[in-house]
Design a protein around this motif. Structure first.
Motif, PDB file in Angstrom:
ATOM      1  N   ALA A   1      60.442  74.532 168.595  1.00 11.15           N
ATOM      2  CA  ALA A   1      60.798  73.102 168.508  1.00 11.15           C
ATOM      3  C   ALA A   1      59.574  72.232 168.761  1.00 11.15           C
ATOM      4  CB  ALA A   1      61.890  72.792 169.521  1.00 11.15           C
ATOM      5  N   GLN A   2      58.753  72.604 169.723  1.00  8.07           N
ATOM      6  CA  GLN A   2      57.553  71.832 170.039  1.00  8.07           C
ATOM      7  C   GLN A   2      56.622  71.760 168.822  1.00  8.07           C
ATOM      8  OE1 GLN A   2      55.642  73.504 173.552  1.00  8.07           O
ATOM      9  NE2 GLN A   2      57.646  73.909 174.489  1.00  8.07           N
TER      10      GLN A   2
ATOM     11  N   TRP B   1      66.425  73.165 164.642  1.00 10.93           N
ATOM     12  CA  TRP B   1      65.550  72.010 164.417  1.00 10.93           C
ATOM     13  C   TRP B   1      64.362  72.373 163.531  1.00 10.93           C
ATOM     14  CZ3 TRP B   1      65.388  71.008 170.358  1.00 10.93           C
ATOM     15  CH2 TRP B   1      66.581  70.386 170.759  1.00 10.93           C
TER      16      TRP B   1
ATOM     17  N   SER C   1      57.435  72.218 177.780  1.00 12.99           N
ATOM     18  CA  SER C   1      58.688  71.515 177.613  1.00 12.99           C
ATOM     19  C   SER C   1      59.856  72.478 177.712  1.00 12.99           C
ATOM     20  CB  SER C   1      58.713  70.811 176.244  1.00 12.99           C
ATOM     21  OG  SER C   1      59.997  70.310 175.933  1.00 12.99           O
ATOM     22  N   SER C   2      61.023  71.952 178.043  1.00  8.16           N
ATOM     23  CA  SER C   2      62.244  72.761 177.998  1.00  8.16           C
ATOM     24  C   SER C   2      62.581  73.115 176.552  1.00  8.16           C
ATOM     25  CB  SER C   2      63.415  71.993 178.610  1.00  8.16           C
ATOM     26  OG  SER C   2      63.083  71.547 179.907  1.00  8.16           O
ATOM     27  N   GLY C   3      62.124  72.261 175.642  1.00  4.69           N
ATOM     28  CA  GLY C   3      62.293  72.598 174.231  1.00  4.69           C
ATOM     29  C   GLY C   3      61.489  73.837 173.905  1.00  4.69           C
TER      30      GLY C   3
ATOM     31  N   LYS D   1      69.110  72.273 180.734  1.00 10.79           N
ATOM     32  CA  LYS D   1      68.029  72.889 179.963  1.00 10.79           C
ATOM     33  C   LYS D   1      68.148  74.423 180.044  1.00 10.79           C
ATOM     34  CE  LYS D   1      66.055  68.720 179.611  1.00 10.79           C
ATOM     35  NZ  LYS D   1      66.084  67.908 178.354  1.00 10.79           N
TER      36      LYS D   1
ATOM     37  N   VAL E   1      65.522  62.701 171.545  1.00 11.75           N
ATOM     38  CA  VAL E   1      65.897  64.100 171.754  1.00 11.75           C
ATOM     39  C   VAL E   1      67.415  64.218 171.898  1.00 11.75           C
ATOM     40  CG1 VAL E   1      65.626  66.097 173.284  1.00 11.75           C
ATOM     41  CG2 VAL E   1      63.671  64.592 172.836  1.00 11.75           C
TER      42      VAL E   1
ATOM     43  N   LYS F   1      68.106  76.169 174.340  1.00 15.86           N
ATOM     44  CA  LYS F   1      66.855  75.652 173.802  1.00 15.86           C
ATOM     45  C   LYS F   1      66.314  76.545 172.681  1.00 15.86           C
ATOM     46  CE  LYS F   1      66.278  72.329 175.381  1.00 15.86           C
ATOM     47  NZ  LYS F   1      67.079  71.112 175.170  1.00 15.86           N
TER      48      LYS F   1
ATOM     49  N   LYS G   1      60.802  74.857 184.841  1.00 13.78           N
ATOM     50  CA  LYS G   1      59.839  73.766 185.062  1.00 13.78           C
ATOM     51  C   LYS G   1      59.805  73.329 186.538  1.00 13.78           C
ATOM     52  CE  LYS G   1      58.905  70.896 181.787  1.00 13.78           C
ATOM     53  NZ  LYS G   1      59.033  69.689 180.957  1.00 13.78           N
TER      54      LYS G   1
ATOM     55  N   GLU H   1      59.558  68.224 188.602  1.00 15.40           N
ATOM     56  CA  GLU H   1      58.472  68.915 187.874  1.00 15.40           C
ATOM     57  C   GLU H   1      57.115  68.540 188.442  1.00 15.40           C
ATOM     58  OE1 GLU H   1      61.095  68.874 183.723  1.00 15.40           O
ATOM     59  OE2 GLU H   1      59.034  68.137 183.710  1.00 15.40           O
TER      60      GLU H   1
ATOM     61  N   ILE I   1      57.654  66.584 177.175  1.00 15.43           N
ATOM     62  CA  ILE I   1      58.046  65.845 175.978  1.00 15.43           C
ATOM     63  C   ILE I   1      59.073  64.749 176.280  1.00 15.43           C
ATOM     64  CG2 ILE I   1      59.191  65.989 173.724  1.00 15.43           C
ATOM     65  CD1 ILE I   1      57.936  68.709 173.316  1.00 15.43           C
ATOM     66  N   GLU I   2      60.296  65.160 176.601  1.00 13.36           N
ATOM     67  CA  GLU I   2      61.388  64.185 176.743  1.00 13.36           C
ATOM     68  C   GLU I   2      61.146  63.239 177.905  1.00 13.36           C
ATOM     69  OE1 GLU I   2      65.388  65.951 176.671  1.00 13.36           O
ATOM     70  OE2 GLU I   2      65.876  64.610 178.334  1.00 13.36           O
TER      71      GLU I   2
HETATM   72  C1  LIG Z   1      61.061  67.955 170.877  1.00 13.12           C
HETATM   73  S1  LIG Z   1      61.160  69.581 171.415  1.00 13.12           S
HETATM   74  C2  LIG Z   1      62.827  69.571 172.076  1.00 13.12           C
HETATM   75  C3  LIG Z   1      62.868  68.879 173.425  1.00 13.12           C
HETATM   76  C4  LIG Z   1      64.048  69.385 174.245  1.00 13.12           C
HETATM   77  O1  LIG Z   1      64.953  70.018 173.745  1.00 13.12           O
HETATM   78  C5  LIG Z   1      64.057  69.093 175.672  1.00 13.12           C
HETATM   79  O2  LIG Z   1      65.005  69.435 176.353  1.00 13.12           O
HETATM   80  C6  LIG Z   1      62.861  68.375 176.254  1.00 13.12           C
HETATM   81  O3  LIG Z   1      62.857  68.505 177.623  1.00 13.12           O
HETATM   82  P1  LIG Z   1      61.475  68.253 178.435  1.00 13.12           P
HETATM   83  O4  LIG Z   1      61.316  69.453 179.309  1.00 13.12           O
HETATM   84  O5  LIG Z   1      60.364  68.122 177.438  1.00 13.12           O
HETATM   85  O6  LIG Z   1      61.670  66.969 179.194  1.00 13.12           O
END
Ligand SMILES: CSCCC(=O)C(=O)COP(=O)(O)O
Ligand code: MG
Length: 257
Positions: free
Chosen positions: A151-152, A110, A145-147, A98, A39, A103, A186, A216, A29-30
């Motif tokens: 949240a996703q 969120w 995602s780390s989210g 993360k 984010v 998270k 990840k 990653e 995601i991010e």
């Molecule tokens: C929009 S879901 C929340 C995304 C988040 O908290 C995050 O840390 C995204 O990290 P990513 O692994 O997707 O790069």
């Protein structure tokens, strides 16, 4: 370098990648489908402002109890009080660490914010058309995602872009959601093996992973996945993908074969 299971493909010119035989795409995601600023600059302050209140109101929820226990374990302070726990969570937020319990708690705050109409999922302009194109072509789409998964689902379920202030629900395009709890770190190749196993028949070939972070890409490659880096102008890791096959936009990624 050709990886095991990598579909036939060539890098056609700077930044254009054509791959054939891709059966599943897994999305970071991010920095990949959404701006880091959306984010870090919007979601993170929103959760930070509500974290102490959330813990006070939901302190007995099993998921919150587990998250607090994880924080105490990670900081090595089994008797840390809620004030110390909040301080640790905020330090991780400030450094964009993360950490799984951060998270988890962010995700719950969120999800409530999206449900209240206070938050919107923000995607780069090329993303939604590409997801719809790939889904229509029968390609399985999932998120890693780390989210948190909560949240996703909220992020993709309330996507900006509809007419006026209408929000698009992109979840019908997605077959799965994976996070640090359900798949693992990840940067661990084992996480990608767990995701591939979970996708099962929906991913008859090793999935294609799209992410902005080199570590990653390395982990997914080590797991035998196909990977394409995503180097969006202005994003933190855009300059770190020179040694990787990468695109600047999903419009430069052709999966039509
Ligand atoms: C929009 S879901 C929340 C995304 C988040 O908290 C995050 O840390 C995204 O990290 P990513 O692994 O997707 O790069
Ligand atoms: Mg990312």
């Amino acid at each position: 370098m050709t990886r095991p299971g990598t579909p036939r493909g060539t890098v056609a010119g700077a930044g254009h990648v054509a791959l054939a035989g891709v059966t599943a795409v897994v999305l970071d995601i991010e920095g990949t489908v959404s701006p880091t600023e959306a984010v870090v600059g919007t979601l993170y302050p929103y959760a930070q402002a509500r974290l102490a209140g959330w813990l006070a109101q939901h302190g007995d929820d099993p998921e919150t109890v587990r998250a607090i226990a994880q924080v105490r374990e990670l900081i090595g302070e089994p008797d840390a009080d809620v004030t110390r726990v909040v301080a640790a969570l905020d330090d991780w937020r400030a450094r964009d660490v993360k950490a799984a319990p951060l998270k988890t708690l962010q995700g719950r705050i969120w999800a409530a914010g999206f449900a209240a109409g206070e938050l919107t999922g923000v995607f780069f302009d090329d993303v939604v058309p590409a997801l719809r194109r790939w889904h229509a072509a029968g390609i399985t789409l999932a998120v890693y995602s780390s989210g948190s998964v909560a949240a996703q689902r909220a992020w993709f379920g309330h996507a900006a872009g509809g007419a006026g202030d209408r929000r698009d629900d992109l979840r019908p395009l997605l077959a799965g959601y994976f996070d640090l709890d359900s798949a693992g770190p990840k940067t661990d190749p084992g996480s990608y093996a767990r995701i591939a196993a979970a996708l099962g028949a929906a991913a008859p070939r090793p999935p294609l992973f799209l992410t902005d972070r080199p570590t990653e890409l390395d982990a997914a490659n080590a797991a035998g996945w196909t990977t394409v880096g995503v180097a969006r102008p202005g994003e933190p890791y855009a300059g770190a993908l020179a040694g990787y096959r990468h695109v600047a936009s999903f419009a430069d990624l052709d999966l039509a074969g």
